[in-house]
Motif scaffolding. Structure first.
Motif, PDB file in Angstrom:
ATOM      1  N   ILE A 192       0.842  -1.208   0.000  1.00  0.00           N
ATOM      2  CA  ILE A 192       0.000   0.000   0.000  1.00  0.00           C
ATOM      3  C   ILE A 192       0.876   1.257   0.000  1.00  0.00           C
ATOM      4  N   ILE A 193       1.925   1.251   0.822  1.00  0.00           N
ATOM      5  CA  ILE A 193       2.836   2.400   0.859  1.00  0.00           C
ATOM      6  C   ILE A 193       3.475   2.606  -0.510  1.00  0.00           C
ATOM      7  N   GLY A 194       3.970   1.514  -1.082  1.00  0.00           N
ATOM      8  CA  GLY A 194       4.612   1.624  -2.387  1.00  0.00           C
ATOM      9  C   GLY A 194       3.665   2.066  -3.485  1.00  0.00           C
ATOM     10  N   GLN A 195       2.452   1.505  -3.485  1.00  0.00           N
ATOM     11  CA  GLN A 195       1.479   1.840  -4.527  1.00  0.00           C
ATOM     12  C   GLN A 195       0.992   3.279  -4.403  1.00  0.00           C
ATOM     13  N   SER A 196       1.196   3.903  -3.249  1.00  0.00           N
ATOM     14  CA  SER A 196       0.779   5.294  -3.043  1.00  0.00           C
ATOM     15  C   SER A 196       1.793   6.288  -3.600  1.00  0.00           C
ATOM     16  N   TYR A 197       2.918   5.791  -4.071  1.00  0.00           N
ATOM     17  CA  TYR A 197       3.957   6.689  -4.587  1.00  0.00           C
ATOM     18  C   TYR A 197       3.445   7.461  -5.799  1.00  0.00           C
ATOM     19  N   ALA A 198       3.678   8.788  -5.790  1.00  0.00           N
ATOM     20  CA  ALA A 198       3.249   9.647  -6.902  1.00  0.00           C
ATOM     21  C   ALA A 198       4.212  10.822  -7.030  1.00  0.00           C
ATOM     22  N   GLN A 199       5.478  10.493  -7.331  1.00  0.00           N
ATOM     23  CA  GLN A 199       6.521  11.518  -7.499  1.00  0.00           C
ATOM     24  C   GLN A 199       6.662  12.389  -6.244  1.00  0.00           C
ATOM     25  N   SER A 200       6.507  11.777  -5.095  1.00  0.00           N
ATOM     26  CA  SER A 200       6.608  12.488  -3.814  1.00  0.00           C
ATOM     27  C   SER A 200       7.063  11.504  -2.741  1.00  0.00           C
ATOM     28  N   VAL A 201       7.870  11.990  -1.798  1.00  0.00           N
ATOM     29  CA  VAL A 201       8.323  11.125  -0.703  1.00  0.00           C
ATOM     30  C   VAL A 201       7.319  11.086   0.434  1.00  0.00           C
ATOM     31  N   LEU A 202       6.255  11.867   0.347  1.00  0.00           N
ATOM     32  CA  LEU A 202       5.302  11.962   1.461  1.00  0.00           C
ATOM     33  C   LEU A 202       4.625  10.625   1.798  1.00  0.00           C
ATOM     34  N   PRO A 203       4.215   9.797   0.810  1.00  0.00           N
ATOM     35  CA  PRO A 203       3.633   8.497   1.193  1.00  0.00           C
ATOM     36  C   PRO A 203       4.609   7.623   1.979  1.00  0.00           C
ATOM     37  N   LEU A 204       5.889   7.644   1.592  1.00  0.00           N
ATOM     38  CA  LEU A 204       6.887   6.858   2.316  1.00  0.00           C
ATOM     39  C   LEU A 204       7.059   7.373   3.742  1.00  0.00           C
ATOM     40  N   VAL A 205       7.190   8.688   3.889  1.00  0.00           N
ATOM     41  CA  VAL A 205       7.353   9.269   5.224  1.00  0.00           C
ATOM     42  C   VAL A 205       6.109   9.015   6.068  1.00  0.00           C
ATOM     43  N   SER A 206       4.936   9.114   5.445  1.00  0.00           N
ATOM     44  CA  SER A 206       3.685   8.814   6.155  1.00  0.00           C
ATOM     45  C   SER A 206       3.671   7.382   6.665  1.00  0.00           C
ATOM     46  N   GLY A 207       4.225   6.468   5.866  1.00  0.00           N
ATOM     47  CA  GLY A 207       4.303   5.077   6.289  1.00  0.00           C
ATOM     48  C   GLY A 207       5.143   4.911   7.536  1.00  0.00           C
ATOM     49  N   PHE A 208       6.291   5.588   7.580  1.00  0.00           N
ATOM     50  CA  PHE A 208       7.141   5.507   8.772  1.00  0.00           C
ATOM     51  C   PHE A 208       6.448   6.121   9.988  1.00  0.00           C
ATOM     52  N   ILE A 209       5.735   7.228   9.778  1.00  0.00           N
ATOM     53  CA  ILE A 209       5.001   7.846  10.889  1.00  0.00           C
ATOM     54  C   ILE A 209       3.924   6.901  11.411  1.00  0.00           C
ATOM     55  N   THR A 210       3.097   6.406  10.488  1.00  0.00           N
ATOM     56  CA  THR A 210       1.953   5.573  10.862  1.00  0.00           C
ATOM     57  C   THR A 210       2.374   4.333  11.618  1.00  0.00           C
ATOM     58  N   PHE A 211       3.350   3.611  11.082  1.00  0.00           N
ATOM     59  CA  PHE A 211       3.666   2.305  11.662  1.00  0.00           C
ATOM     60  C   PHE A 211       4.586   2.395  12.866  1.00  0.00           C
ATOM     61  N   SER A 212       5.357   3.465  12.987  1.00  0.00           N
ATOM     62  CA  SER A 212       6.114   3.646  14.228  1.00  0.00           C
ATOM     63  C   SER A 212       5.177   4.027  15.368  1.00  0.00           C
ATOM     64  N   LEU A 213       4.185   4.889  15.093  1.00  0.00           N
ATOM     65  CA  LEU A 213       3.217   5.267  16.121  1.00  0.00           C
ATOM     66  C   LEU A 213       2.338   4.080  16.514  1.00  0.00           C
ATOM     67  N   LEU A 214       1.912   3.282  15.535  1.00  0.00           N
ATOM     68  CA  LEU A 214       1.124   2.087  15.843  1.00  0.00           C
ATOM     69  C   LEU A 214       1.932   1.114  16.707  1.00  0.00           C
ATOM     70  N   SER A 215       3.210   0.983  16.402  1.00  0.00           N
ATOM     71  CA  SER A 215       4.069   0.096  17.196  1.00  0.00           C
ATOM     72  C   SER A 215       4.191   0.589  18.625  1.00  0.00           C
ATOM     73  N   LEU A 216       4.320   1.910  18.794  1.00  0.00           N
ATOM     74  CA  LEU A 216       4.383   2.471  20.140  1.00  0.00           C
ATOM     75  C   LEU A 216       3.083   2.231  20.899  1.00  0.00           C
ATOM     76  N   LEU A 217       1.942   2.349  20.204  1.00  0.00           N
ATOM     77  CA  LEU A 217       0.662   2.074  20.847  1.00  0.00           C
ATOM     78  C   LEU A 217       0.578   0.627  21.325  1.00  0.00           C
ATOM     79  N   VAL A 218       1.046  -0.294  20.491  1.00  0.00           N
ATOM     80  CA  VAL A 218       1.045  -1.707  20.888  1.00  0.00           C
ATOM     81  C   VAL A 218       1.972  -1.917  22.086  1.00  0.00           C
ATOM     82  N   MET A 219       3.117  -1.242  22.084  1.00  0.00           N
ATOM     83  CA  MET A 219       4.061  -1.364  23.202  1.00  0.00           C
ATOM     84  C   MET A 219       3.441  -0.861  24.502  1.00  0.00           C
ATOM     85  N   PHE A 220       2.755   0.288  24.432  1.00  0.00           N
ATOM     86  CA  PHE A 220       2.105   0.828  25.632  1.00  0.00           C
ATOM     87  C   PHE A 220       0.943  -0.063  26.079  1.00  0.00           C
TER      88      PHE A 220
END
Length: 404
Positions: A367-395
């Motif tokens: 999904i992250i890869g398919q969202s690519y559209a000549q912008s790094v924002l989908p990739l950065v959004s992926g790192f934000i989303t899944f790092s925050l989700l991981s922190l939520l699971v940890m808490f």
């Protein structure tokens, strides 16, 4: 009392080299293809450039399925037959991709490659565990990983070098030749490391039972899900890296150099983690790494949005070096934390934890890869989303433990 296992007349260095090559086949099959993905898509008439990313995703899908079975198969029939089966499937898949004239056949071959190469990943660890114990095992795995780290650094450059002198199909010829060489080397030189009396009957029912035990364990599942989330973001990076560097930033044949530099940060993190984890522990190292990815990614997203997702190349490199360094810290620690409660079923536990985390990562990474559209924002959004989700699971897990 079990009989001692004969270690054959292989020199220690030869064993390390063979195990490192076995473990590296999967990484090589990913990274060596990256410079060729656009050409493959063009030759096989792929409609949308983002669909080229399936060359990576289907390999991981097959890999995740294969990891479920090779551990139990090797426990039942022996380490060597499991490798014979797995590498034979991988070689068949490589041949299918090599001669493919349509993209669907190419993807079938890649799926089979991943399905087969899962054997090398699982059996390598089992062989080391059979032959070495305690600190000696740690030394052997460290030596194997030190060679393994070289693959993502060098493989894209090797793929680009092949493209300079030949068609992209020669990359599959190279993978095929190396796979056959490793298989023959393994057949001739590696002894069987599990005694007949130690083999256990193969049972799908037993696999399902153990999978259910893992799924019921909150701690194991929490860290497995976190590992899958973190790997989702990394897989999104793998899927879109060729387009970002070669198309968005017009690096062309220089892409392997930039990819290799970033791969070094993952390797350095793995080496540094081996020292720091003894002081801070796996949980705290993971927590610090997740906080770092989240904070840096949020800042970089805000900064990149001002340039419509096209920051300067050096800025992107600094950002990716930081998050990939944190990824290198996270993957070993999260897998270790997931495996910690499974000492009584470490073999099949490693297979199932690896399979479940990869199952999670494949669709999200796509999904992250398919969202690519000549912008790094989908990739950065992926790192934000899944790092925050991981922190939520940890808490959440901490809250569960506090309630006990």
């Amino acid at each position: 009392m079990n009989k001692p296992i004969q270690k054959s007349d292989m020199h220690f260095g030869e064993f390390i080299a063979l195990m490192a090559l076995l473990m590296s086949l999967m990484a090589l099959s990913i990274d060596i293809m990256l410079p060729a993905m656009a050409q493959i898509g063009q030759d096989l008439q792929v409609a949308h450039s983002n669909d080229n990313q399936l060359i990576i995703s289907l390999l991981f899908l097959g890999f995740s399925i294969g990891m479920i079975f090779y551990g139990p198969l090797s426990d039942s029939f022996g380490r060597k037959p499991a490798i014979y089966l797995g590498l034979s499937i991988a070689i068949a898949g490589c041949i299918i991709s090599l001669i493919s004239e349509s993209y669907s056949i190419m993807l079938l071959g890649r799926f089979l490659q991943g399905l087969g190469l899962a054997s090398a990943r699982i059996i390598t660890v089992a062989l080391v565990r059979d032959l070495y114990h305690g600190n000696e095992m740690g030394k052997v795995m460290s030596l194997i990983m030190s060679l393994f780290i070289l693959v993502p650094i060098l493989a894209p450059a090797l793929g680009q070098a092949i493209l300079f002198i030949a068609h992209w199909r020669m990359i599959f010829v190279f993978i095929l030749a190396l796979s056959v060489l490793v298989l023959v080397w393994f057949v001739i030189r590696q002894v069987e490391t599990i005694h007949h009396e130690d083999k256990t009957p193969f049972s799908l029912k037993n696999i399902g039972k153990n999978l259910w035990l893992i799924l019921k364990n909150k701690e194991v599942m929490a860290y497995t899900v976190m590992s899958g989330f973190v790997f989702s973001a990394f897989l999104g990076y793998l899927n879109s890296s060729q387009q970002i560097f070669q198309e968005q930033y017009h690096l062309g044949v220089m892409f392997p150099l930039y990819f290799g530099v970033l791969a070094i940060s993952v390797g350095l993190a793995s080496l540094l983690n081996a020292k720091l984890v003894m002081k801070y522990g796996m949980h705290d190292m993971s927590k610090y790494a997740l906080f770092t990815i989240s904070a840096v990614s949020i800042i970089f997203f805000w900064f990149s949005s001002k340039s419509n997702g096209n920051p300067a190349l050096w800025q992107l490199m600094v950002y990716l070096a930081i998050v990939l360094f944190c990824f290198g810290i996270l993957m070993g620690n999260l897998n270790g934390l997931a495996m910690e409660p499974l000492g009584h079923m470490a073999g099949i536990g490693a297979s199932l934890v690896g399979a479940v985390s990869t199952f999670i990562a494949v669709p999200f990474g796509a999904i992250i890869g398919q969202s690519y559209a000549q912008s790094v924002l989908p990739l950065v959004s992926g790192f934000i989303t899944f790092s925050l989700l991981s922190l939520l699971v940890m808490f959440w897990l901490k809250h569960q433990k506090d309630d006990i």
